[in-house]
Design a protein around this motif. Structure first.
Motif, PDB file in Angstrom:
ATOM      1  N   GLN A 181      29.975  -8.878  20.511  1.00  0.00           N
ATOM      2  CA  GLN A 181      28.872  -8.231  20.528  1.00  0.00           C
ATOM      3  C   GLN A 181      28.085  -8.418  21.742  1.00  0.00           C
ATOM      4  OE1 GLN A 181      25.690  -9.374  17.844  1.00  0.00           O
ATOM      5  NE2 GLN A 181      25.754  -7.353  17.129  1.00  0.00           N
ATOM      6  N   ALA A 193      20.429 -12.217  11.983  1.00  0.00           N
ATOM      7  CA  ALA A 193      20.006 -11.101  11.201  1.00  0.00           C
ATOM      8  C   ALA A 193      19.280 -10.179  12.218  1.00  0.00           C
ATOM      9  CB  ALA A 193      19.012 -11.422  10.150  1.00  0.00           C
ATOM     10  N   GLU A 194      18.347 -10.784  13.299  1.00  0.00           N
ATOM     11  CA  GLU A 194      17.648 -10.020  14.254  1.00  0.00           C
ATOM     12  C   GLU A 194      18.689  -9.213  15.192  1.00  0.00           C
ATOM     13  OE1 GLU A 194      14.030 -11.621  16.108  1.00  0.00           O
ATOM     14  OE2 GLU A 194      13.867 -12.905  14.641  1.00  0.00           O
ATOM     15  N   GLY A 237      21.505  -8.167  14.285  1.00  0.00           N
ATOM     16  CA  GLY A 237      22.169  -7.260  13.542  1.00  0.00           C
ATOM     17  C   GLY A 237      23.435  -7.815  12.914  1.00  0.00           C
ATOM     18  N   MET A 238      23.565  -9.257  12.728  1.00  0.00           N
ATOM     19  CA  MET A 238      24.492 -10.052  12.079  1.00  0.00           C
ATOM     20  C   MET A 238      24.109 -10.428  10.676  1.00  0.00           C
ATOM     21  SD  MET A 238      27.026 -11.568  15.031  1.00  0.00           S
ATOM     22  CE  MET A 238      28.247 -11.716  13.853  1.00  0.00           C
ATOM     23  N   VAL A 239      24.543 -10.146   9.718  1.00  0.00           N
ATOM     24  CA  VAL A 239      24.024 -10.699   8.459  1.00  0.00           C
ATOM     25  C   VAL A 239      24.754 -11.820   7.795  1.00  0.00           C
ATOM     26  CG1 VAL A 239      23.303 -10.373   6.178  1.00  0.00           C
ATOM     27  CG2 VAL A 239      22.726  -8.497   8.059  1.00  0.00           C
TER      28      VAL A 239
END
Length: 259
Positions: free
Chosen positions: A85, A122-123, A125-127
């Motif tokens: 990413q 999470a910010e 985009g990875m949970v």
């Protein structure tokens, strides 16, 4: 009954002596064989003890080793996704991630707990669920206190670089770090470069100090006015990923920094 002739007696005695001698030789050989067997048995017993001790230590080491814990494959997969990413964002991707995580480290402890890591990812985009975040923290937990060593984690995220690339990056940093204290400041830059010829300095929009500070900001992911070697490596790890050969990368660095 007459006595045996003297010759027969001598022959019988000689035979008896030979038999006794043979028996003595066989007994000596048997004793030697028994000693050899006992020595071998003792060596085998010691070897067995050593082997058992080694296996026990291997088991204890495996229990202590983070890689042996369940979920390490998932941790590796998470890191690979995160690295991909970052690289998808271009040369500044790794540096941007480093800047992001260093900003999360509000107490300057150079560490993140599982909750901070989970919220940060999470910010991006990875949970991750809490168990996954805790697994990542364990992987780079230097002190065994359950928190992630930030610099070790960021180092693991950088795309692998050859020794030649690492060496030329270190050489460029050393040229900038005139004071030799491990950080580059505007003061260090002032001794290496001049901002007087910059168009905005000549037009009066910026001062030379501003030019040098803006130049430093390219590498200063923590925005504290100084650049560490780790931050310098963060920046160039992204650049390195887009350069195919070591020769091309070294030539680029040599030219850019006049090494």
């Amino acid at each position: 009954m007459s006595a045996p002739p003297p010759l027969q007696i001598r022959e019988a005695n000689a035979h008896l002596v030979a038999v006794h001698r043979r028996v003595a030789e066989l007994e000596a050989r048997l004793d030697a064989a028994e000693r050899t067997v006992r020595a071998q048995a003792e060596r085998l017993a010691r070897h067995d003890q050593q082997l058992r001790a080694a296996l026990d230590e291997l088991g204890r080491t495996k229990d202590r080793c983070p890689e042996s814990q369940p979920g390490m494959d998932a941790v590796d997969a998470t890191v690979e996704k995160l690295r991909a990413q970052c690289l998808s964002r271009g040369a500044s991707g790794i540096q941007g991630l480093a800047r992001f995580f260093r900003r999360l480290d509000r107490d300057r402890s150079l560490s993140l707990d599982a909750g901070e890591l989970q919220r940060g990812l999470a910010e991006l985009g990875m949970v991750l669920d809490m168990a996954e975040a805790e697994g990542v923290c364990r992987r780079w937990d230097r002190d065994g206190n359950g928190v992630l060593d930030l610099e070790e984690f960021l180092r693991a995220l950088r795309p692998p670089m050859s020794q030649a690339r690492e060496a030329i990056i270190a050489a460029a940093f050393a040229k900038l770090d005139r004071s030799g204290d491990g950080v580059v400041t505007v003061g260090d830059l002032r001794g290496v470069y001049s901002g007087r010829t910059h168009p905005k300095v000549q037009s009066g929009q910026w001062t030379e100090e501003e030019v040098l500070r803006r130049f430093l900001d390219n590498f200063d992911s923590s925005q504290d006015g100084q650049v560490t070697l780790a931050e310098f490596q963060d920046y160039y790890s992204g650049v390195s990923a887009s350069v195919d050969s070591d020769e091309e990368f070294v030539a680029m660095m040599t030219s850019a920094w006049r090494l």
